[in-house]
Design a protein around this motif. Structure first.
Motif, PDB file in Angstrom:
ATOM      1  N   ASP A 193      26.910 -19.157  42.373  1.00 50.78           N
ATOM      2  CA  ASP A 193      27.824 -20.172  42.880  1.00 50.78           C
ATOM      3  C   ASP A 193      27.142 -21.533  42.865  1.00 50.78           C
ATOM      4  O   ASP A 193      25.995 -21.676  42.425  1.00 50.78           O
ATOM      5  CB  ASP A 193      28.316 -19.806  44.292  1.00 50.78           C
ATOM      6  CG  ASP A 193      27.150 -19.617  45.273  1.00 50.78           C
ATOM      7  OD1 ASP A 193      27.343 -18.944  46.279  1.00 50.78           O
ATOM      8  OD2 ASP A 193      26.058 -20.172  44.995  1.00 50.78           O
ATOM      9  N   ARG A 212      21.664  -5.486  38.495  1.00 50.88           N
ATOM     10  CA  ARG A 212      22.415  -5.753  39.725  1.00 50.88           C
ATOM     11  C   ARG A 212      22.473  -7.255  39.999  1.00 50.88           C
ATOM     12  O   ARG A 212      23.493  -7.794  40.443  1.00 50.88           O
ATOM     13  CB  ARG A 212      21.761  -5.018  40.908  1.00 50.88           C
ATOM     14  CG  ARG A 212      21.975  -3.512  40.881  1.00 50.88           C
ATOM     15  CD  ARG A 212      21.619  -2.889  42.249  1.00 50.88           C
ATOM     16  NE  ARG A 212      20.242  -3.160  42.638  1.00 50.88           N
ATOM     17  CZ  ARG A 212      19.206  -2.397  42.277  1.00 50.88           C
ATOM     18  NH1 ARG A 212      19.401  -1.307  41.543  1.00 50.88           N
ATOM     19  NH2 ARG A 212      17.990  -2.705  42.685  1.00 50.88           N
ATOM     20  N   GLN A 264      25.111  -8.770  37.667  1.00 53.57           N
ATOM     21  CA  GLN A 264      26.460  -8.385  38.073  1.00 53.57           C
ATOM     22  C   GLN A 264      26.901  -9.169  39.311  1.00 53.57           C
ATOM     23  O   GLN A 264      28.080  -9.524  39.437  1.00 53.57           O
ATOM     24  CB  GLN A 264      26.509  -6.879  38.352  1.00 53.57           C
ATOM     25  CG  GLN A 264      26.385  -6.038  37.089  1.00 53.57           C
ATOM     26  CD  GLN A 264      26.209  -4.558  37.392  1.00 53.57           C
ATOM     27  OE1 GLN A 264      25.790  -4.180  38.506  1.00 53.57           O
ATOM     28  NE2 GLN A 264      26.499  -3.705  36.402  1.00 53.57           N
ATOM     29  N   ARG A 265      25.954  -9.463  40.218  1.00 54.90           N
ATOM     30  CA  ARG A 265      26.286 -10.177  41.441  1.00 54.90           C
ATOM     31  C   ARG A 265      26.574 -11.650  41.166  1.00 54.90           C
ATOM     32  O   ARG A 265      27.443 -12.258  41.778  1.00 54.90           O
ATOM     33  CB  ARG A 265      25.134 -10.030  42.442  1.00 54.90           C
ATOM     34  CG  ARG A 265      25.419 -10.690  43.805  1.00 54.90           C
ATOM     35  CD  ARG A 265      24.359 -10.309  44.832  1.00 54.90           C
ATOM     36  NE  ARG A 265      23.042 -10.861  44.526  1.00 54.90           N
ATOM     37  CZ  ARG A 265      22.015 -10.143  44.065  1.00 54.90           C
ATOM     38  NH1 ARG A 265      22.142  -8.833  43.874  1.00 54.90           N
ATOM     39  NH2 ARG A 265      20.855 -10.706  43.816  1.00 54.90           N
ATOM     40  N   HIS A 266      25.818 -12.245  40.212  1.00 58.81           N
ATOM     41  CA  HIS A 266      25.924 -13.685  39.992  1.00 58.81           C
ATOM     42  C   HIS A 266      26.885 -14.060  38.847  1.00 58.81           C
ATOM     43  O   HIS A 266      27.171 -15.234  38.661  1.00 58.81           O
ATOM     44  CB  HIS A 266      24.534 -14.274  39.697  1.00 58.81           C
ATOM     45  CG  HIS A 266      23.663 -14.341  40.909  1.00 58.81           C
ATOM     46  ND1 HIS A 266      22.955 -13.245  41.373  1.00 58.81           N
ATOM     47  CD2 HIS A 266      23.433 -15.351  41.779  1.00 58.81           C
ATOM     48  CE1 HIS A 266      22.278 -13.596  42.446  1.00 58.81           C
ATOM     49  NE2 HIS A 266      22.558 -14.874  42.739  1.00 58.81           N
ATOM     50  N   ILE A 267      27.334 -13.067  38.076  1.00 62.59           N
ATOM     51  CA  ILE A 267      28.295 -13.375  36.995  1.00 62.59           C
ATOM     52  C   ILE A 267      29.602 -12.692  37.336  1.00 62.59           C
ATOM     53  O   ILE A 267      29.945 -11.622  36.822  1.00 62.59           O
ATOM     54  CB  ILE A 267      27.779 -12.889  35.624  1.00 62.59           C
ATOM     55  CG1 ILE A 267      26.387 -13.444  35.353  1.00 62.59           C
ATOM     56  CG2 ILE A 267      28.725 -13.325  34.502  1.00 62.59           C
ATOM     57  CD1 ILE A 267      25.754 -12.897  34.080  1.00 62.59           C
ATOM     58  N   SER A 268      30.343 -13.267  38.223  1.00 62.69           N
ATOM     59  CA  SER A 268      31.613 -12.672  38.622  1.00 62.69           C
ATOM     60  C   SER A 268      32.777 -13.627  38.397  1.00 62.69           C
ATOM     61  O   SER A 268      33.875 -13.225  38.022  1.00 62.69           O
ATOM     62  CB  SER A 268      31.554 -12.246  40.110  1.00 62.69           C
ATOM     63  OG  SER A 268      31.229 -13.383  40.908  1.00 62.69           O
ATOM     64  N   ASP A 269      32.520 -14.899  38.614  1.00 63.34           N
ATOM     65  CA  ASP A 269      33.572 -15.898  38.421  1.00 63.34           C
ATOM     66  C   ASP A 269      33.923 -16.011  36.921  1.00 63.34           C
ATOM     67  O   ASP A 269      33.041 -15.985  36.059  1.00 63.34           O
ATOM     68  CB  ASP A 269      33.077 -17.250  38.952  1.00 63.34           C
ATOM     69  CG  ASP A 269      34.149 -18.314  38.818  1.00 63.34           C
ATOM     70  OD1 ASP A 269      35.050 -18.366  39.658  1.00 63.34           O
ATOM     71  OD2 ASP A 269      34.069 -19.079  37.824  1.00 63.34           O
ATOM     72  N   GLU A 270      35.235 -16.140  36.591  1.00 61.79           N
ATOM     73  CA  GLU A 270      35.677 -16.176  35.187  1.00 61.79           C
ATOM     74  C   GLU A 270      35.111 -17.389  34.442  1.00 61.79           C
ATOM     75  O   GLU A 270      34.762 -17.317  33.276  1.00 61.79           O
ATOM     76  CB  GLU A 270      37.210 -16.200  35.121  1.00 61.79           C
ATOM     77  CG  GLU A 270      37.801 -16.251  33.713  1.00 61.79           C
ATOM     78  CD  GLU A 270      37.387 -15.067  32.867  1.00 61.79           C
ATOM     79  OE1 GLU A 270      37.149 -13.986  33.423  1.00 61.79           O
ATOM     80  OE2 GLU A 270      37.301 -15.217  31.624  1.00 61.79           O
ATOM     81  N   LEU A 282      31.575 -16.612  33.648  1.00 62.57           N
ATOM     82  CA  LEU A 282      31.536 -15.574  32.610  1.00 62.57           C
ATOM     83  C   LEU A 282      31.798 -16.163  31.224  1.00 62.57           C
ATOM     84  O   LEU A 282      31.174 -15.780  30.241  1.00 62.57           O
ATOM     85  CB  LEU A 282      32.561 -14.492  32.927  1.00 62.57           C
ATOM     86  CG  LEU A 282      32.585 -13.284  31.972  1.00 62.57           C
ATOM     87  CD1 LEU A 282      31.219 -12.612  31.904  1.00 62.57           C
ATOM     88  CD2 LEU A 282      33.651 -12.282  32.434  1.00 62.57           C
ATOM     89  N   ASP A 309      32.558  -7.564  28.252  1.00 56.69           N
ATOM     90  CA  ASP A 309      31.672  -8.292  29.167  1.00 56.69           C
ATOM     91  C   ASP A 309      30.591  -7.386  29.747  1.00 56.69           C
ATOM     92  O   ASP A 309      29.443  -7.809  29.959  1.00 56.69           O
ATOM     93  CB  ASP A 309      32.492  -8.928  30.274  1.00 56.69           C
ATOM     94  CG  ASP A 309      33.437  -9.992  29.737  1.00 56.69           C
ATOM     95  OD1 ASP A 309      34.488 -10.235  30.364  1.00 56.69           O
ATOM     96  OD2 ASP A 309      33.130 -10.580  28.677  1.00 56.69           O
ATOM     97  N   ARG A 310      30.947  -6.131  30.002  1.00 55.31           N
ATOM     98  CA  ARG A 310      29.971  -5.202  30.576  1.00 55.31           C
ATOM     99  C   ARG A 310      28.809  -4.976  29.613  1.00 55.31           C
ATOM    100  O   ARG A 310      27.643  -5.007  30.004  1.00 55.31           O
ATOM    101  CB  ARG A 310      30.651  -3.876  30.909  1.00 55.31           C
ATOM    102  CG  ARG A 310      29.715  -2.856  31.514  1.00 55.31           C
ATOM    103  CD  ARG A 310      30.466  -1.605  31.922  1.00 55.31           C
ATOM    104  NE  ARG A 310      29.575  -0.607  32.475  1.00 55.31           N
ATOM    105  CZ  ARG A 310      29.973   0.578  32.932  1.00 55.31           C
ATOM    106  NH1 ARG A 310      31.270   0.878  32.901  1.00 55.31           N
ATOM    107  NH2 ARG A 310      29.096   1.437  33.423  1.00 55.31           N
TER     108      ARG A 310
END
Length: 587
Positions: free
Chosen positions: A7, A37, A40-46, A49, A66-67
């Motif tokens: 963020d 992990r 995955q936690r820090h790349i969530s916002d579109e 991404l 994306d995965r």
């Protein structure tokens, strides 16, 4: 350089191996699972991404969705190809180095970090312009709304590069092109094309060259030895607007005439059986810059057993076009584009014949030895009679001296009734024919009596040089139409050579256009112009320029350079037309 993750307050960034981030430390991970992990936690916002996708694409780390991309990034973190940059707190004496996770915030209130600016949205746009066959169209103008216009390159590509994502109306146009081959000249267009952020968008548009109006034909530019007869006078246009097909269509949508005598400017071409002839095809453009569908055309002969097309593909507006004769008959060659006939010419095919001509000079009491050259005569006659598929074989019999023939001398004197006058001055056709017959008989007898020297050939026509000392009223004469003996009354020049061919034409039963029995040997509309003023004609590949001339009794205004007329430029009056090809005695 890198891309933001997390963020706004985290201020973390993914960096490539050799990227430098001033004032940043390197995040350490115990193992791949911790790295995975973390990502995955820090790349969530579109939005984040989308930036990571571009970052991965730049390093060639695309995965399945994306995965897959995040898993490949985790591997890259452990391999050291990618690292995570994060802020480093100021160093304190005795403190640790800047490569580790920084210590937490100190006591007391902390300043609120400044928000990081969002990365500028970015997309790519490429427009391809091709024809319906997938061939690139170079020089087309592509317009993509506010992005402006670009010209396509040799590959048909207009590359806009990096653009602002959005929706655009995209068009392509080029002079002389349309969306479909036989359609009107117009641009192709795709409206509301989405060009999303982080993507490369490719758009395909069509611009196809339009067909030519028609395909015209002319004699070859390669010279007389490359073609036989080429006749553009027999079907000469009937009116000022009667060019080729009436009316001239927008894109060649025409129907062949039922009669080969239709005056639509369709040319006649002669070709010998087993031999090839050349003509020049010229595609007529709709406009100065209109490009015809030259490569789309097909060429057929109807009926197919009369001749065959040797040149099956044309790649230029003007090109040499070759056909080969197969069978004695007449046919039509058609040029077809998308099922429509856009050009044609007519074919007259016959077996090539050899014409034997024995040449001699005659000496009498009233005529000396005339001058002639068999080699130059043969060259000129082959140029002329090649049109009707005849090759000429001349033999020089030398000089025939008849000055001691008393009987001939008596009849010869009747041809000079005017004291001191020229040969045949004041005579009539009956006395002329009687003397020429006697002269021919005496010459044949003298040659037959030879014990040495050249002798005549059975079946050969006879061409005599009889040059009166006092001059002659005419240039030459045939005993009568179809008679094998012909006489020339002047020493050889370029014009006299053509005159000799004219008289040999009479021996082949060809007539003057103003003769009473010549109707079948000329196109009616040409013969009807005898004794009318001659307009000027521009030079063509097969015929010279003709200057305008006054009316003359044996000259066709529509066809002044015909061999059997009396055009004053004798050296260039050597053309024979379709009706004459057919009428000539080729035996």
């Amino acid at each position: 350089m890198g891309t933001r993750i997390g963020d706004i307050s985290s201020r973390l960034a993914l960096m490539a191996r050799h990227d430098v981030a001033t004032g940043s430390g390197r995040r350490r991970f115990l193992d791949r699972e911790e790295a995975l992990r973390f990502l995955q936690r820090h790349i969530s916002d579109e939005e984040i991404l989308a930036g990571v996708r571009r970052f991965g694409q730049g390093l060639g780390l695309e995965g399945r969705g994306d995965r897959g991309l995040i898993e490949r990034l985790a591997d890259a973190l452990m391999a050291g190809d990618v690292w995570v940059a994060q802020p480093v707190a100021p160093s304190v004496p005795g403190g640790g180095g800047g490569g580790e996770e920084p210590p937490g915030p100190g006591p007391g209130p902390q300043p609120k970090p400044k928000p990081q600016p969002k990365p500028k949205p970015e997309a790519e746009l490429i427009v391809w312009v091709k024809d319906l066959n997938g061939k690139p169209v170079e020089g087309a103008t592509v317009t993509a709304g506010a992005l402006g216009s670009k010209q396509t390159d040799k590959d048909g590509k207009a590359d806009y590069g990096k653009v602002t994502p959005g929706t655009y109306d995209i068009t392509a146009e080029k002079k002389g092109h349309g969306k479909v081959r036989r359609g009107k000249e117009e641009k192709d267009e795709k409206k509301g094309v989405a060009v999303p952020d982080g993507s490369k968008t490719e758009v395909n548009l069509v611009q196809h060259p339009e067909c030519a109006n028609v395909a015209f034909f002319e004699g070859t530019t390669n010279g007389l030895t490359k073609y036989y007869g080429f006749d553009h006078k027999t079907n000469i246009k009937a009116a000022a607007n009667g060019e080729y097909w009436v009316p001239v269509p927008d894109k060649g949508n025409v129907v062949l005439a039922a009669s080969k005598a239709t005056r639509d400017e369709t040319r006649w071409v002669s070709v010998a059986v087993g031999k090839e002839t050349e003509v020049e095809i010229n595609f007529d453009f709709k406009g100065d810059e209109c490009i015809p569908c030259i490569e789309n055309c097909t060429y057929t002969v109807d009926p197919a057993d009369v001749a065959e097309v040797v040149t099956t593909k044309i790649s230029a507006k003007k090109a040499i076009f070759r056909i080969k004769g197969k069978k004695a008959d007449e046919a039509t060659l058609k040029v077809t584009c998308d099922g429509d006939d856009i050009g044609r010419f007519y074919i007259w095919c016959e077996v090539e014949k050899e014409l034997m001509i024995d040449v001699a000079g005659i000496i009498t009491n009233r005529a000396g030895a005339g001058t002639y050259n068999v080699a130059t005569l043969q060259t000129r006659m082959n140029e002329i009679f090649r049109q009707m598929l005849i090759s000429v074989n001349l033999k020089d019999l030398g000089t025939i001296d008849l000055s001691a023939n008393a009987a001939l001398a008596t009849i010869e004197n009747t041809e000079y009734p005017v004291p001191g006058g020229q040969y045949q001055q004041g005579t009539n056709a009956a006395t002329d024919q009687a003397f020429l017959t006697a002269l021919d008989n005496a010459a044949q007898a003298a040659v037959a009596a030879r014990t040495t020297g050249p002798t005549g050939r059975a079946g050969a026509r006879r061409l005599y040089w009889y040059v009166p000392t006092a001059g002659a009223v005419f240039g030459g004469e045939n005993v009568n139409i179809g008679h094998p003996a012909t006489f020339i009354y002047q020493n050889e020049t370029a014009g006299v050579r053509t005159n000799a061919a004219h008289e040999i034409g009479h021996s082949m039963k060809l007539r003057h256009p103003n003769d009473g029995g010549s109707a079948a040997q000329f196109a009616p509309h040409n013969r009807a112009t005898v004794n009318t003023a001659v307009p000027g004609y521009a030079a063509t590949n097969t015929e010279p320029l003709v200057a305008a001339g006054a009316a003359a009794p044996n000259v066709m205004a529509n066809d002044p350079v015909n061999l059997m007329g009396y055009w004053p430029d004798k050296a260039n009056a050597m053309r024979l037309r379709y009706h004459q090809w057919k009428a000539a005695d080729r035996s």
